[in-house]
Every structure is written in structure tokens, then in C-alpha cells.
Design a protein around this motif. Structure first.
Motif, mmCIF file in Angstrom:
data_model
loop_
_atom_site.group_PDB
_atom_site.id
_atom_site.type_symbol
_atom_site.label_atom_id
_atom_site.label_comp_id
_atom_site.label_asym_id
_atom_site.label_seq_id
_atom_site.Cartn_x
_atom_site.Cartn_y
_atom_site.Cartn_z
ATOM 1 N N SER A 11 -4.167 0.381 3.895
ATOM 2 C CA SER A 11 -3.564 -0.455 4.928
ATOM 3 C C SER A 11 -4.630 -0.990 5.880
ATOM 4 O O SER A 11 -4.643 -2.170 6.214
ATOM 5 C CB SER A 11 -2.513 0.346 5.695
ATOM 6 N N SER A 14 -6.722 -3.784 4.417
ATOM 7 C CA SER A 14 -5.965 -4.936 3.902
ATOM 8 C C SER A 14 -6.542 -6.282 4.313
ATOM 9 O O SER A 14 -6.158 -7.301 3.758
ATOM 10 C CB SER A 14 -4.507 -4.832 4.337
ATOM 11 N N LYS A 15 -7.450 -6.297 5.229
ATOM 12 C CA LYS A 15 -8.019 -7.549 5.708
ATOM 13 C C LYS A 15 -9.316 -7.921 4.995
ATOM 14 O O LYS A 15 -9.942 -8.914 5.329
ATOM 15 C CB LYS A 15 -8.234 -7.468 7.211
ATOM 16 N N VAL A 16 -9.728 -7.145 4.009
ATOM 17 C CA VAL A 16 -10.964 -7.447 3.287
ATOM 18 C C VAL A 16 -10.674 -8.427 2.145
ATOM 19 O O VAL A 16 -9.539 -8.511 1.675
ATOM 20 C CB VAL A 16 -11.624 -6.154 2.738
#
Length: 129
Positions: A11, A14-16
Motif C-alpha cells: 500500500s 503504491s505510488k511507485v
């Protein structure tokens, strides 16, 4: 098997641009995809052994605990990745190389292996190792 800490780490990550989830069972497949991404994009790869969470945390303590199976799984992935490795990655790879001949026994007897067996997941421990 579920992994509460693995889910939490996924979670957070998740921004990668790309997130691969690996373990001893799929180390070769994860390394193959990671090597392709490195070749296609020139991106760096970070391998994070997620660890586990303590069941009986005291007030003020961190729930995160090291996990031998995640550490060795990271070592298995790192040994197959191309490119330069940090000193930390080299130590992780060394641990995997040193233990791969008796990894089943180590995982069976490690803290989380004993804990999972006590909860009725002995077959999962065997399968994952």
C-alpha cells in the motif's frame, strides 16, 4: 497465505512506477521482470524484505519484526539481478548463498515457521521453502 505487513508495504509503495512482489517461490520470475525493467527504463531497483508483525507488542514498541524468510527471499532475488549491488544487498545475497543448501530446515525451525506450524500451516511452510 496472507501477509499483513506485506500488504501494508504494498500500500505504501503504491505510488511507485512499478511494484513487484517476490518471495523464495517466485524469485526467478521477479528477477527476470526486474532485469527487463532495468534494461528498458534504466531505473534503479530497490528490494525490501517486508518482515512481519509481532503479535504481542508492548506499549511504545514497533510491531515490525525481521523475517528470515523475507530476508532470504530478497537474497534469492538479488542474486539474479543485474547491475551493481549495495553492501546491504551483498550481505543479503551472502546469507541466501550460505543457507540455500538447508533453507527448508531453517525455515521450518525459525520463529515464524514454528509459529505458523503451531497455527496449523505446516504444509504452507514446506511449500514456501
Amino acid at each position: 497465505m496472507c501477509s499483513l505487513n506485506g500488504a501494508a508495504c504494498s500500500s505504501i509503495a503504491s505510488k511507485v512506477p512499478a511494484l513487484l512482489i517476490g518471495c523464495l517461490l517466485n524469485a526467478s520470475a521477479v528477477a527476470k521482470v526486474a532485469n527487463r525493467l532495468i534494461l528498458e527504463t534504466g531505473a534503479n531497483v530497490t528490494v525490501i524484505p517486508c518482515g512481519e508483525q509481532w503479535n504481542d507488542v508492548r506499549i511504545g514498541e514497533n510491531r515490525l519484526r525481521p523475517s528470515i524468510e523475507d530476508y532470504l527471499g530478497a537474497g534469492a532475488i538479488l542474486t539474479q539481478l543485474k547491475g551493481n549491488k549495495s553492501p546491504e544487498a551483498q550481505v543479503c545475497m551472502g546469507a541466501f548463498h550460505y543457507t540455500k543448501s538447508n533453507i527448508r530446515e531453517l525455515l521450518w525451525e525459525c520463529g515464524s515457521g514454528r509459529e505458523l506450524r503451531a497455527r496449523g500451516f505446516g504444509n504452507d511452510v514446506r511449500h514456501c521453502s
